[in-house]
Design a protein around this motif. Structure first.
Motif, PDB file in Angstrom:
ATOM      1  N   MET A 178       0.852  -1.185   0.000  1.00 13.93           N
ATOM      2  CA  MET A 178       0.000   0.000   0.000  1.00 13.93           C
ATOM      3  C   MET A 178       0.886   1.232   0.000  1.00 13.93           C
ATOM      4  N   PHE A 179       0.584   2.185  -0.876  1.00 12.45           N
ATOM      5  CA  PHE A 179       1.326   3.441  -0.889  1.00 12.45           C
ATOM      6  C   PHE A 179       0.820   4.350   0.231  1.00 12.45           C
ATOM      7  N   LYS A 180       1.616   5.379   0.501  1.00 12.11           N
ATOM      8  CA  LYS A 180       1.259   6.300   1.592  1.00 12.11           C
ATOM      9  C   LYS A 180      -0.131   6.903   1.401  1.00 12.11           C
ATOM     10  N   GLY A 203      -4.781   3.541  20.422  1.00  8.56           N
ATOM     11  CA  GLY A 203      -4.765   2.329  21.234  1.00  8.56           C
ATOM     12  C   GLY A 203      -3.783   1.284  20.726  1.00  8.56           C
ATOM     13  N   ALA A 204      -3.794   0.128  21.381  1.00  6.66           N
ATOM     14  CA  ALA A 204      -2.940  -0.985  20.957  1.00  6.66           C
ATOM     15  C   ALA A 204      -3.557  -1.625  19.726  1.00  6.66           C
ATOM     16  N   LEU A 205      -2.754  -1.811  18.695  1.00  7.06           N
ATOM     17  CA  LEU A 205      -3.257  -2.307  17.420  1.00  7.06           C
ATOM     18  C   LEU A 205      -2.583  -3.615  17.030  1.00  7.06           C
ATOM     19  N   PRO A 206      -3.308  -4.510  16.349  1.00  5.82           N
ATOM     20  CA  PRO A 206      -2.642  -5.669  15.741  1.00  5.82           C
ATOM     21  C   PRO A 206      -1.574  -5.184  14.766  1.00  5.82           C
ATOM     22  N   LYS A 207      -0.581  -6.016  14.541  1.00  2.00           N
ATOM     23  CA  LYS A 207       0.581  -5.607  13.750  1.00  2.00           C
ATOM     24  C   LYS A 207       0.200  -5.123  12.353  1.00  2.00           C
ATOM     25  N   ASN A 208      -0.742  -5.804  11.710  1.00  2.00           N
ATOM     26  CA  ASN A 208      -1.105  -5.408  10.352  1.00  2.00           C
ATOM     27  C   ASN A 208      -1.826  -4.067  10.313  1.00  2.00           C
ATOM     28  N   GLU A 209      -2.612  -3.752  11.369  1.00  3.80           N
ATOM     29  CA  GLU A 209      -3.274  -2.456  11.428  1.00  3.80           C
ATOM     30  C   GLU A 209      -2.285  -1.342  11.745  1.00  3.80           C
ATOM     31  N   LEU A 210      -1.358  -1.625  12.662  1.00  2.00           N
ATOM     32  CA  LEU A 210      -0.334  -0.629  12.973  1.00  2.00           C
ATOM     33  C   LEU A 210       0.491  -0.308  11.729  1.00  2.00           C
ATOM     34  N   ALA A 211       0.747  -1.314  10.899  1.00  2.00           N
ATOM     35  CA  ALA A 211       1.539  -1.106   9.687  1.00  2.00           C
ATOM     36  C   ALA A 211       0.872  -0.095   8.756  1.00  2.00           C
TER      37      ALA A 211
END
Length: 391
Positions: free
Chosen positions: A193-195, A269-277
């Motif tokens: 995914m681009f910015k 908040g705390a996010l799953p790794k893929n959402e934080l990415a």
């Protein structure tokens, strides 16, 4: 086939260094002719027959520690090595006691000062970790320190993720030859995914800086919020995203509202790794204003994703960031230095691109392959050692 019992305080889906590290070892070490079992605190759904053993977190502390101890004794009987990957009292100290009774080889991975962390969270300690090492405190912290020192002094081998922590552990009484540095394995989540796509998905725009980590005092998130307030006139579209959760969440929410920054500061908040990415991809720069880091996963992941980074000249950060080469180093909680670094990056695409390119190169050194190779080499070297009878 050598048998290793891995002991830890947390395991996926729980989030944290010991959880990540133990799950990597469970997946990778069988490929090197090791039979692996894992013991963790958690919930029964995490258990896997013959592979993952769980002590329920629902039991009161003393009881669950006793059950954990008994399970280490039971599972450790057939193991050639007990490898504790968690420096908390409930994992490391209890695992060592069982290893001593069973007369098993014992290796521990130390990723921080558990006594200091507990002191800050429970006993009113205000000092940062380096200053904490030089001071005396009350009985509870003294007990935690003695337990921690006992673990590193009686372990056959201590693994730690940075030279900074190695030097700290030396001051606890461990022998230099028994401490080995193996850097953390960090891999950025692959995100196609681009910015601009990430921004559209998150409904974000403007100049975006992101910070992430557990919301505790020494992470310095409060000052970042104040900096946004001060820079709004100069950079009207400035936004700060803070990812993570912890005891400071309520205070940070209040500060954001008190400074009328609801449209500029987002606590997600705390996010799953893929959402934080996705949030990381949407950002222009990564800022970590921390008073302590053993070796920051989050910092290296940001670098691996090609984000220019600003962080503090503390702990293991200086082993990751070469100032002005692949990132910018500042003093902890130094508002002026942080503001200047943020402005420099937002005003110079050339500098951002240069730091981002070099950051990717440096982050590649902290690969899973390098970590596993170093760990296996170390285990092979030590597995044939004869343990001298302990008094």
């Amino acid at each position: 086939m050598k048998k290793i019992l891995i002991t830890t305080g947390i395991f996926p889906p729980d989030i944290g260094g010991p959880a990540t590290y133990s799950s990597i070892l469970l997946k990778e070490l069988p490929g090197f002719d090791y039979n692996i079992g894992v013991l963790t605190y958690g919930v029964k759904e995490q258990a896997s027959k013959g592979l993952i053993y769980v002590v329920s977190n629902k039991w009161p502390k003393g009881i669950r520690h006793l059950v954990y101890f008994l399970k280490v004794l039971w599972l450790g009987r057939g193991a050639d090595l007990i490898l504790c990957v968690d420096s908390s009292f409930g994992a490391s100290f209890i695992s060592l006691l069982a290893a001593l009774i069973l007369r098993k080889k014992f290796v521990v991975r130390i990723t921080g000062d558990y006594a200091w962390e507990q002191g800050v969270q429970r006993y009113g300690v205000k000092e940062l970790m380096d200053e904490f090492q030089r001071k005396r405190y009350g009985i509870f912290i003294s007990i935690l320190r003695r337990c921690q020192n006992f673990v590193v002094c009686r372990a056959d081998l201590v693994i730690t993720p940075s030279n900074y922590l190695k030097n700290t552990i030396l001051n606890w009484g461990a022998k230099k030859e028994n401490i080995k540095v193996i850097y953390n394995a960090v891999s950025a989540t692959e995100i196609k995914m681009f910015k601009e796509e990430a921004r559209q998905k998150l409904n974000l725009s403007g100049r975006i800086m992101i910070s992430a980590g557990r919301l505790v005092l020494w992470k310095g998130f409060g000052l970042l919020i104040e900096i946004v307030s001060g820079l709004k006139k100069q950079i009207p579209d400035l936004k700060l995203i803070i990812a993570g959760d912890g005891p400071e969440r309520e205070n940070l929410d209040k500060k954001t509202k008190d400074l009328n920054l609801e449209n500029n500061v987002l606590l997600v908040g705390a996010l799953p790794k893929n959402e934080l990415a996705v949030y990381m991809r949407s950002a222009d720069i990564f800022v970590l204003n921390t008073g302590y880091e053993g070796l920051s996963h989050q910092l290296i992941e940001a670098m691996a994703m090609g984000l220019p980074v600003i962080t503090t000249r503390v702990g293991g950060n200086t082993e990751v960031v070469d100032n002005q080469e692949n990132g910018i180093l500042v003093e902890y909680n130094n508002k002026k230095q942080l503001e200047e670094a943020i402005i420099r990056l937002f005003m110079s695409d050339e500098l951002k691109n240069k730091l981002a390119e070099k950051a990717r190169d440096k982050a590649a050194l902290f690969s899973r392959q390098n970590m596993i190779s170093a760990t296996v080499d170390l285990l092979k070297k030590y597995e044939n050692f004869i343990i001298i009878k302990r008094p």
